[in-house]
Design a protein around this motif. Structure first.
Motif, PDB file in Angstrom:
ATOM      1  N   ILE A  57       0.842  -1.204   0.000  1.00 16.91           N
ATOM      2  CA  ILE A  57       0.000   0.000   0.000  1.00 16.91           C
ATOM      3  C   ILE A  57       0.874   1.250   0.000  1.00 16.91           C
ATOM      4  O   ILE A  57       0.619   2.205  -0.747  1.00 16.91           O
ATOM      5  N   THR A  58       1.934   1.247   0.803  1.00 15.69           N
ATOM      6  CA  THR A  58       2.841   2.396   0.858  1.00 15.69           C
ATOM      7  C   THR A  58       3.536   2.609  -0.484  1.00 15.69           C
ATOM      8  O   THR A  58       3.622   3.737  -0.972  1.00 15.69           O
ATOM      9  N   VAL A  59       4.022   1.534  -1.078  1.00 15.03           N
ATOM     10  CA  VAL A  59       4.686   1.649  -2.382  1.00 15.03           C
ATOM     11  C   VAL A  59       3.706   2.153  -3.428  1.00 15.03           C
ATOM     12  O   VAL A  59       4.035   3.029  -4.234  1.00 15.03           O
ATOM     13  N   HIS A  60       2.486   1.646  -3.397  1.00 15.05           N
ATOM     14  CA  HIS A  60       1.472   2.092  -4.360  1.00 15.05           C
ATOM     15  C   HIS A  60       1.182   3.583  -4.178  1.00 15.05           C
ATOM     16  O   HIS A  60       1.080   4.329  -5.161  1.00 15.05           O
ATOM     17  N   ARG A  61       1.082   4.022  -2.946  1.00 19.44           N
ATOM     18  CA  ARG A  61       0.815   5.436  -2.663  1.00 19.44           C
ATOM     19  C   ARG A  61       1.976   6.312  -3.157  1.00 19.44           C
ATOM     20  O   ARG A  61       1.754   7.343  -3.791  1.00 19.44           O
ATOM     21  N   HIS A  62       3.209   5.877  -2.882  1.00 23.00           N
ATOM     22  CA  HIS A  62       4.368   6.661  -3.325  1.00 23.00           C
ATOM     23  C   HIS A  62       4.465   6.711  -4.846  1.00 23.00           C
ATOM     24  O   HIS A  62       4.794   7.757  -5.416  1.00 23.00           O
ATOM     25  N   VAL A  63       4.186   5.598  -5.494  1.00 22.42           N
ATOM     26  CA  VAL A  63       4.215   5.581  -6.960  1.00 22.42           C
ATOM     27  C   VAL A  63       3.148   6.518  -7.514  1.00 22.42           C
ATOM     28  O   VAL A  63       3.389   7.249  -8.480  1.00 22.42           O
ATOM     29  N   ALA A  64       1.971   6.532  -6.894  1.00 23.64           N
ATOM     30  CA  ALA A  64       0.906   7.430  -7.343  1.00 23.64           C
ATOM     31  C   ALA A  64       1.313   8.894  -7.149  1.00 23.64           C
ATOM     32  O   ALA A  64       1.065   9.737  -8.028  1.00 23.64           O
ATOM     33  N   GLU A  65       1.958   9.201  -6.020  1.00 20.94           N
ATOM     34  CA  GLU A  65       2.411  10.574  -5.774  1.00 20.94           C
ATOM     35  C   GLU A  65       3.479  10.988  -6.784  1.00 20.94           C
ATOM     36  O   GLU A  65       3.457  12.099  -7.306  1.00 20.94           O
ATOM     37  N   ILE A  66       4.422  10.099  -7.042  1.00 21.80           N
ATOM     38  CA  ILE A  66       5.474  10.405  -8.017  1.00 21.80           C
ATOM     39  C   ILE A  66       4.873  10.588  -9.401  1.00 21.80           C
ATOM     40  O   ILE A  66       5.257  11.499 -10.146  1.00 21.80           O
ATOM     41  N   SER A  67       3.915   9.751  -9.744  1.00 24.67           N
ATOM     42  CA  SER A  67       3.264   9.863 -11.044  1.00 24.67           C
ATOM     43  C   SER A  67       2.529  11.198 -11.161  1.00 24.67           C
ATOM     44  O   SER A  67       2.605  11.867 -12.200  1.00 24.67           O
TER      45      SER A  67
END
Length: 137
Positions: free
Chosen positions: A65-75
């Motif tokens: 979930i954390t990795v998904h959130r960070h990837v979404a923020e970076i995107s």
């Protein structure tokens, strides 16, 4: 007499078959005892193992979930940067079409003439294009 011989042969074959099955049955019995010992050993530890598996699963879920959130923020950030760059490129295109920059063209031409003069003077003073005094070896 033939019936008696057939019965004797069948009984001998059955006894031979039973005798050959004994080692297999003994091995199956040993395996069953070992499995019972293994079950007795694992049963008390099973709740702890299950708790550890549950913690591992929870940690993996949190991490994903954390990795998904960070990837979404970076995107999202990269999309914003791409939008800003596109805006600047569009503005530059509009400005270039509306304005003529003769000074920039003249500056570019004068820089090219300056480079040419420098190469010419370097060649005349002994520093040829090879950097060895204009003389090739």
């Amino acid at each position: 007499m033939t019936t008696d011989n057939i019965l004797i042969l069948l009984s001998v074959a059955f006894l031979l078959f039973a005798g050959l099955c004994v080692p297999f049955l003994i091995q199956i019995l040993r395996t069953a005892r070992e499995m019972a010992r293994t079950l007795q050993l694992l049963n008390p530890r099973l709740p702890l193992i299950m708790k550890n598996l549950e913690e591992i699963t929870t940690n993996i879920n949190r991490t994903s979930i954390t990795v998904h959130r960070h990837v979404a923020e970076i995107s999202l950030t990269l999309n914003r940067i791409q939008g800003i760059i596109g805006l600047f490129l569009g503005l530059e295109e509009i400005l270039r079409r509306r304005m003529s920059f003769p000074f920039a063209r003249a500056l570019r031409s004068s820089m090219a003439v300056g480079r040419g003069l420098r190469v010419f003077v370097d060649y005349l003073t002994g520093g040829g294009p090879e950097g060895k005094g204009g003389q090739s070896t």
